[in-house]
Design a protein around this motif. Structure first.
Motif, PDB file in Angstrom:
ATOM      1  N   ARG A  25       0.849  -1.193   0.000  1.00 50.57           N
ATOM      2  CA  ARG A  25       0.000   0.000   0.000  1.00 50.57           C
ATOM      3  C   ARG A  25       0.889   1.248   0.000  1.00 50.57           C
ATOM      4  NH1 ARG A  25      -2.370  -3.965   2.852  1.00 50.57           N
ATOM      5  NH2 ARG A  25      -4.628  -4.158   2.927  1.00 50.57           N
TER       6      ARG A  25
ATOM      7  N   HIS B  81      -0.078   3.266   4.765  1.00 51.59           N
ATOM      8  CA  HIS B  81      -0.636   2.190   5.608  1.00 51.59           C
ATOM      9  C   HIS B  81      -0.134   0.813   5.170  1.00 51.59           C
ATOM     10  CE1 HIS B  81      -3.727   4.755   7.658  1.00 51.59           C
ATOM     11  NE2 HIS B  81      -3.651   5.438   6.540  1.00 51.59           N
TER      12      HIS B  81
ATOM     13  N   ARG C  99      -8.460  -3.993  10.021  1.00 50.59           N
ATOM     14  CA  ARG C  99      -7.007  -3.908   9.819  1.00 50.59           C
ATOM     15  C   ARG C  99      -6.497  -2.638  10.482  1.00 50.59           C
ATOM     16  NH1 ARG C  99      -3.292  -1.792   6.083  1.00 50.59           N
ATOM     17  NH2 ARG C  99      -1.387  -3.026   5.899  1.00 50.59           N
TER      18      ARG C  99
ATOM     19  N   GLY D  95     -11.051   4.411   9.106  1.00 52.37           N
ATOM     20  CA  GLY D  95     -10.697   5.500  10.002  1.00 52.37           C
ATOM     21  C   GLY D  95      -9.264   5.447  10.491  1.00 52.37           C
ATOM     22  N   ASN D  96      -8.972   6.374  11.366  1.00 53.30           N
ATOM     23  CA  ASN D  96      -7.666   6.465  12.012  1.00 53.30           C
ATOM     24  C   ASN D  96      -7.847   6.538  13.519  1.00 53.30           C
ATOM     25  OD1 ASN D  96      -6.042   6.448   9.721  1.00 53.30           O
ATOM     26  ND2 ASN D  96      -5.927   8.679   9.566  1.00 53.30           N
TER      27      ASN D  96
ATOM     28  N   PHE E 124      -7.576  15.155  10.472  1.00 53.13           N
ATOM     29  CA  PHE E 124      -6.563  14.826   9.470  1.00 53.13           C
ATOM     30  C   PHE E 124      -5.702  16.054   9.159  1.00 53.13           C
ATOM     31  CE2 PHE E 124      -4.984  13.197   5.338  1.00 53.13           C
ATOM     32  CZ  PHE E 124      -4.436  12.032   5.833  1.00 53.13           C
TER      33      PHE E 124
ATOM     34  N   PHE F  12      -3.263  15.493  -0.803  1.00 52.92           N
ATOM     35  CA  PHE F  12      -2.787  14.249  -0.196  1.00 52.92           C
ATOM     36  C   PHE F  12      -1.437  13.799  -0.768  1.00 52.92           C
ATOM     37  CE2 PHE F  12      -3.110   9.548   0.615  1.00 52.92           C
ATOM     38  CZ  PHE F  12      -3.130   9.615   1.989  1.00 52.92           C
TER      39      PHE F  12
ATOM     40  N   PHE G 273     -10.043  -1.858   1.480  1.00 56.10           N
ATOM     41  CA  PHE G 273     -11.073  -0.988   2.067  1.00 56.10           C
ATOM     42  C   PHE G 273     -11.344   0.188   1.126  1.00 56.10           C
ATOM     43  CE2 PHE G 273      -9.027  -3.094   5.649  1.00 56.10           C
ATOM     44  CZ  PHE G 273     -10.107  -3.501   6.409  1.00 56.10           C
TER      45      PHE G 273
ATOM     46  N   LEU H 196     -12.129  16.232   1.542  1.00 58.36           N
ATOM     47  CA  LEU H 196     -11.165  15.160   1.779  1.00 58.36           C
ATOM     48  C   LEU H 196     -11.843  13.815   1.525  1.00 58.36           C
ATOM     49  CD1 LEU H 196      -8.173  15.095   2.907  1.00 58.36           C
ATOM     50  CD2 LEU H 196      -9.199  14.219   4.990  1.00 58.36           C
TER      51      LEU H 196
ATOM     52  N   ARG I 176     -11.138  10.829  -1.219  1.00 63.11           N
ATOM     53  CA  ARG I 176     -10.921   9.430  -0.818  1.00 63.11           C
ATOM     54  C   ARG I 176     -11.848   8.511  -1.603  1.00 63.11           C
ATOM     55  NH1 ARG I 176     -11.248   8.674   5.459  1.00 63.11           N
ATOM     56  NH2 ARG I 176     -10.065   6.791   4.993  1.00 63.11           N
TER      57      ARG I 176
ATOM     58  N   SER J  23      -9.946   7.680  -4.538  1.00 61.63           N
ATOM     59  CA  SER J  23      -8.605   7.090  -4.434  1.00 61.63           C
ATOM     60  C   SER J  23      -8.586   5.589  -4.129  1.00 61.63           C
ATOM     61  CB  SER J  23      -7.818   7.836  -3.349  1.00 61.63           C
ATOM     62  OG  SER J  23      -6.548   7.283  -3.180  1.00 61.63           O
ATOM     63  N   TYR J  24      -9.475   5.127  -3.274  1.00 64.26           N
ATOM     64  CA  TYR J  24      -9.324   3.756  -2.769  1.00 64.26           C
ATOM     65  C   TYR J  24      -9.546   2.703  -3.856  1.00 64.26           C
ATOM     66  CZ  TYR J  24      -8.701   5.707   1.844  1.00 64.26           C
ATOM     67  OH  TYR J  24      -8.197   6.399   2.911  1.00 64.26           O
TER      68      TYR J  24
ATOM     69  N   THR K 105      -6.559   2.812  -6.212  1.00 63.05           N
ATOM     70  CA  THR K 105      -5.315   2.187  -5.739  1.00 63.05           C
ATOM     71  C   THR K 105      -5.447   0.668  -5.694  1.00 63.05           C
ATOM     72  OG1 THR K 105      -3.512   2.580  -4.177  1.00 63.05           O
ATOM     73  CG2 THR K 105      -5.628   2.142  -3.203  1.00 63.05           C
ATOM     74  N   GLN K 106      -6.641   0.136  -5.405  1.00 62.69           N
ATOM     75  CA  GLN K 106      -6.793  -1.329  -5.363  1.00 62.69           C
ATOM     76  C   GLN K 106      -6.559  -1.922  -6.753  1.00 62.69           C
ATOM     77  OE1 GLN K 106      -6.951  -1.682  -2.412  1.00 62.69           O
ATOM     78  NE2 GLN K 106      -8.473  -0.405  -1.428  1.00 62.69           N
TER      79      GLN K 106
HETATM   80 FE1  HDD Z   1      -6.376   6.837   3.329  1.00 67.24          FE
HETATM   81  C1  HDD Z   1      -5.278   3.666   2.919  1.00 67.24           C
HETATM   82  C2  HDD Z   1      -7.344   6.110   6.509  1.00 67.24           C
HETATM   83  C3  HDD Z   1      -7.070  10.172   3.886  1.00 67.24           C
HETATM   84  C4  HDD Z   1      -5.868   7.460   0.098  1.00 67.24           C
HETATM   85  N1  HDD Z   1      -6.304   5.217   4.491  1.00 67.24           N
HETATM   86  C5  HDD Z   1      -5.825   3.986   4.142  1.00 67.24           C
HETATM   87  C6  HDD Z   1      -5.970   3.075   5.228  1.00 67.24           C
HETATM   88  C7  HDD Z   1      -6.546   3.765   6.245  1.00 67.24           C
HETATM   89  C8  HDD Z   1      -6.762   5.108   5.775  1.00 67.24           C
HETATM   90  C9  HDD Z   1      -6.907   3.232   7.598  1.00 67.24           C
HETATM   91  C10 HDD Z   1      -5.501   1.630   5.240  1.00 67.24           C
HETATM   92  C11 HDD Z   1      -6.621   0.687   4.890  1.00 67.24           C
HETATM   93  C12 HDD Z   1      -6.124  -0.730   5.010  1.00 67.24           C
HETATM   94  O1  HDD Z   1      -5.863  -1.151   6.140  1.00 67.24           O
HETATM   95  O2  HDD Z   1      -5.996  -1.380   3.982  1.00 67.24           O
HETATM   96  N2  HDD Z   1      -6.989   7.937   4.903  1.00 67.24           N
HETATM   97  C13 HDD Z   1      -7.448   7.425   6.089  1.00 67.24           C
HETATM   98  C14 HDD Z   1      -8.075   8.483   6.853  1.00 67.24           C
HETATM   99  C15 HDD Z   1      -7.985   9.617   6.118  1.00 67.24           C
HETATM  100  C16 HDD Z   1      -7.320   9.272   4.889  1.00 67.24           C
HETATM  101  C17 HDD Z   1      -8.736   8.288   8.200  1.00 67.24           C
HETATM  102  C18 HDD Z   1      -8.474  11.001   6.426  1.00 67.24           C
HETATM  103  C19 HDD Z   1      -9.526  11.229   7.132  1.00 67.24           C
HETATM  104  N3  HDD Z   1      -6.415   8.515   2.207  1.00 67.24           N
HETATM  105  C20 HDD Z   1      -6.763   9.779   2.606  1.00 67.24           C
HETATM  106  C21 HDD Z   1      -6.797  10.661   1.467  1.00 67.24           C
HETATM  107  C22 HDD Z   1      -6.475   9.883   0.383  1.00 67.24           C
HETATM  108  C23 HDD Z   1      -6.244   8.544   0.873  1.00 67.24           C
HETATM  109  C24 HDD Z   1      -7.147  12.130   1.497  1.00 67.24           C
HETATM  110  C25 HDD Z   1      -6.354  10.255  -1.065  1.00 67.24           C
HETATM  111  C26 HDD Z   1      -6.941  11.256  -1.649  1.00 67.24           C
HETATM  112  N4  HDD Z   1      -5.615   5.774   1.796  1.00 67.24           N
HETATM  113  C27 HDD Z   1      -5.546   6.227   0.537  1.00 67.24           C
HETATM  114  C28 HDD Z   1      -5.100   5.176  -0.448  1.00 67.24           C
HETATM  115  C29 HDD Z   1      -4.911   3.930   0.465  1.00 67.24           C
HETATM  116  C30 HDD Z   1      -5.268   4.479   1.833  1.00 67.24           C
HETATM  117  C31 HDD Z   1      -3.921   5.594  -1.282  1.00 67.24           C
HETATM  118  C32 HDD Z   1      -3.580   3.208   0.395  1.00 67.24           C
HETATM  119  C33 HDD Z   1      -3.902   1.735   0.359  1.00 67.24           C
HETATM  120  C34 HDD Z   1      -5.327   1.671   0.190  1.00 67.24           C
HETATM  121  O3  HDD Z   1      -5.853   2.935   0.147  1.00 67.24           O
HETATM  122  O4  HDD Z   1      -5.984   0.671   0.077  1.00 67.24           O
HETATM  123  O5  HDD Z   1      -6.091   4.964  -1.380  1.00 67.24           O
END
Ligand code: HDD
Length: 707
Positions: free
Chosen positions: A75, A78, A115, A150-151, A156, A164, A341, A357, A361, A364-365, A368-369
């Protein structure tokens, strides 16, 4: 994908997984991927015993090729994580706010996969770094998968997802030398922070103890954004999601976290695994802050701004259910690594808001998958597979695992019009919440997003003195690692806009001038709910790890009595001795040692007990491993218990200024150091005081050594 509903209920996911289990290796001999039986796998096929390997050796080629392709991209954030299965059950029907099926009936358990993760470091980085922790939950509901991604912070770093990539580039290892791993203490992050004040509130959380959790089981989770609940009548309610751990919120000290990185880089991952394996199932309460749509503008911040919290004093968190994690994955790659996710995985009754934001997201998710899991069919991977049936005209692509039949378009008559669209009265259908939106097409941040300091100050004002000290120390560490003095200076100048005292403490520590008080922020509000002081959970000692330092001659009856009391309250007790094997008790019997002292350290435990013994234990006082163990436990604020001659072992710290209140008689408990030097004393009242000290977790009021 064909529908493969395995039924509902907490074990529905388990039954579904059973259908995808690989062939049991005990059922027959080794085969190739084509099912051809193999009788020899240690030598490749060669032209003569000393000759070259032959191209026709299909078994060799297949084995090497499969190995060569074992890795997938990690990833982008994360990357390092640990997962677990479990279930969620609501306390009562939430029908008044949402029609989400899994939030209606307290007798229905919905399977989940969670996770936990760090953000910055790669897959192989250490667990106990200073970082945000991910807390992502997939609910396998009867209406499809719902992901709450979540986090462990409720806010954030940035307000709009378009930033991002900039933020992540800044925090990730620097591009020229790929340093630092799993850390934020470097120039590029702080350069970004100092130029982007919207980061400040989350930076305060990052510099606090919240960024070094003791355990994933002792950590909060937050949905961060304001989401929307939608009731059956279409009424919307703004909602913020909170996970609260039943064991309370507990953190490590920074010094301890750093030592853990060497002693046990898998500290948090192992802790989660061991707890579940031993039946101590982590439990979290799901709470919601609900805001009627009519109150959208009732706050002095924008509900759509993900850098803001709604203080719990203003809108209390209402508990709506609980989640229990009760099963470890069977295969890390298949499950924890391949789980995908997505914030846009929502079910009827839960919808988005226009938080920019969140909107980013939602793009993005999935995107990226597609690259990480090699194509569009990743929802067929067992851990990602919904329990709800899947019927649609999506087809083909890499790794298509289903054999579809019939037509693949809508509308059709040749396929009997299937799959039909849900009718207007179909409650299970997702319908987007109706919301009026109009405005100029514009690339500009709303003025309601412009305040970046008041909630950073709210957090700072809410901290206990020891929490403030830790925050200052963290800033000094992080900025002290920044080479560019201009970046240090600009950051301190931003901190001054939060609070002058904070800026002075940090600025003097990192050697840069502090702007005058007259330019400082003067925010007075506090939110007591933000301090760790009140987050101790049920104040019990369940699952706490207690080290008992023993050696030959120990009063084993005493150890057994205290141990039994601790374990009866759910603690995990381990006997540590200078050498593995057994120790001889004062009564002549032998006792099993759990671990040898050189293989462990006090950072891996929550408390330490020094039992007495008529002859033996004072010898421990001269063992450097013991001295170090006790000193570190003391420095890290951990409870220390000493009985009989064990109190003498504590004497190893006397030269460093440790004052033991009770030199003789009676139990004394001071700053989490519980002593009773009476030889052969009844341990009942000692155990009671020790349990109380352990329940408090850490004792920050303790005088430092050397003082
Ligand atoms: Fe994200 C992964 C949480 C903002 C783009 N994010 C990822 C994961 C978590 C979060 C827990 C790991 C999921 C897993 O265990 O597989 N991210 C957050 C939180 C955010 C946040 C709580 C703000 C409130 N994220 C955020 C933004 C972007 C992303 C603004 C892009 C515009 N996040 C991603 C991603 C990831 C990811 C690049 C990397 C791997 C994945 O998604 O599956 O899409």
């Amino acid at each position: 994908m064909t529908g493969d509903s395995a039924g509902t209920g907490a074990d529905g996911k388990q039954r579904q997984r059973d259908r995808f289990r690989a062939e049991d290796p005990a059922t027959g001999p080794l085969t190739t991927d084509q099912g051809v039986t193999v009788d020899h796998t240690d030598d490749s096929l060669a032209a003569g015993e000393r000759g070259p390997t032959l191209l026709e050796d299909f078994h060799f080629r297949e084995k090497i090729t499969r190995f060569d392709h074992e890795r997938i991209p990690e990833r982008v954030v994360h990357a390092r994580g640990a997962g677990a299965y479990g279930y969620f059950e609501p306390y009562e029907s939430c029908a008044a706010f949402t029609r989400a099926a899994f939030l209606q009936d307290p007798s229905v358990r919905t399977p989940v996969f969670v996770r936990f993760s760090t953000v910055q470091g790669p897959r192989g980085s250490a667990d106990t770094v200073r970082d945000v922790r991910g807390f992502a939950t997939k609910f396998y509901t009867t209406e499809g998968n719902y992901d709450l991604v979540g986090n462990n912070f409720p806010v954030f770093f940035i307000q709009d997802g378009i930033k991002f990539p900039d933020f992540v580039h800044a925090v990730k290892p620097e591009p020229h030398n790929d340093i630092p791993t799993g850390a934020s203490a470097h120039d590029t992050l702080w350069d970004f922070v100092s130029l982007q004040p919207e980061t400040l509130h989350t930076i305060m959380w990052l510099m606090s103890d919240r960024s070094i959790p003791r355990s994933y089981r002792m950590m909060q989770g937050f949905g961060v954004h304001t989401f929307r609940f939608v009731a059956a009548d279409g009424r919307g309610t703004f909602v913020k999601f909170h996970w609260k751990p039943k064991l309370g919120v507990h953190c490590l000290t920074w010094d301890e976290a750093q030592e853990c990185q060497g002693r046990d880089p898998d500290f948090n991952r192992r802790d989660l695994w061991d707890a579940i394996a031993s039946g101590d199932f982590p439990e979290y309460e799901l709470g919601v802050q609900l805001v009627p749509e009519s109150d959208e503008f009732a706050f002095d911040f924008d509900l759509l701004d993900p850098t803001k919290i709604i203080p719990e004093e203003q809108v209390p968190v209402r508990p709506i259910g609980r989640m229990v994690l009760d099963r470890n994955p069977e295969n890390f790659f298949a499950e924890t690594e391949q789980v995908a996710f997505h914030t846009a995985n929502v079910v009827p009754g839960i919808d988005f808001t226009n938080d920019p934001l969140l909107q980013a997201r939602n793009f993005s998710y999935l995107d990226t998958q597609l690259i990480r899991l090699g194509g569009p069919n990743f929802a067929q991977i067992p851990v990602n597979r919904p329990l709800a049936p899947v019927r649609n005209n999506q087809r083909d692509g890499y790794h298509q695992g289903a054999i579809h039949s019939g037509t693949n378009y809508t509308p059709n008559s040749l396929g009997g019009g299937c799959p039909a669209l849900a009718g207007p009265d179909e409650l299970r259908a997702f319908t987007h919440h109706t919301e009026r939106v109009d405005g100029q097409k514009i690339r500009r941040r709303s003025p309601s997003f412009q305040d970046h300091y008041s909630q950073a100050a709210l957090f700072w004002n809410s901290m206990a003195d020891w929490e403030k000290q830790h925050i200052v120390a963290a800033f000094r560490f992080e900025l002290g690692k920044v080479g560019a003095m201009s970046v240090r200076e600009r950051t301190v100048s931003e901190l001054n806009k939060v609070d002058h005292e904070l800026a002075v403490e940090v600025g003097t520590g990192v050697g840069v001038p502090v702007p005058p008080d007259s330019e400082a922020g003067s925010y007075k509000l506090a939110s007591p709910a933000l301090s760790l002081r009140g987050l101790g959970g049920d104040h019990g000692i369940r699952t706490r790890q207690i080290a008992v330092l023993v050696t030959d001659g120990v009063d084993a009856d005493q150890v057994v009595a205290v141990r039994d009391e601790l374990t009866s309250q759910g603690a995990v007790v381990e006997a540590l001795a200078p050498m593995d094997g057994t120790v001889g008790g004062a009564d002549g019997r032998t006792y099993q040692v759990d671990r040898a002292l050189p293989t462990v350290a006090s950072v891996l435990y929550d408390a330490v007990l020094l039992p007495g013994g008529p002859t033996g234990t004072p010898a421990l006082a001269h063992d450097p491993d013991v001295t170090r163990f006790v000193r570190d436990a003391y420095r890290h604020g951990k409870p220390i218990g000493a009985l009989g001659s064990g109190v003498g072992v504590l004497g190893c710290l006397r030269a460093e200024g440790l004052r033991i209140a009770s030199e003789q008689g009676n139990v004394v408990s001071e700053h989490g150091v519980v002593t009773d030097p009476t030889p052969g004393a009844d341990v009942t009242s000692f155990a009671h005081a020790f349990v109380q000290a352990i329940a408090a977790h850490r004792h920050w009021d303790r005088p430092p050594l050397g003082s």
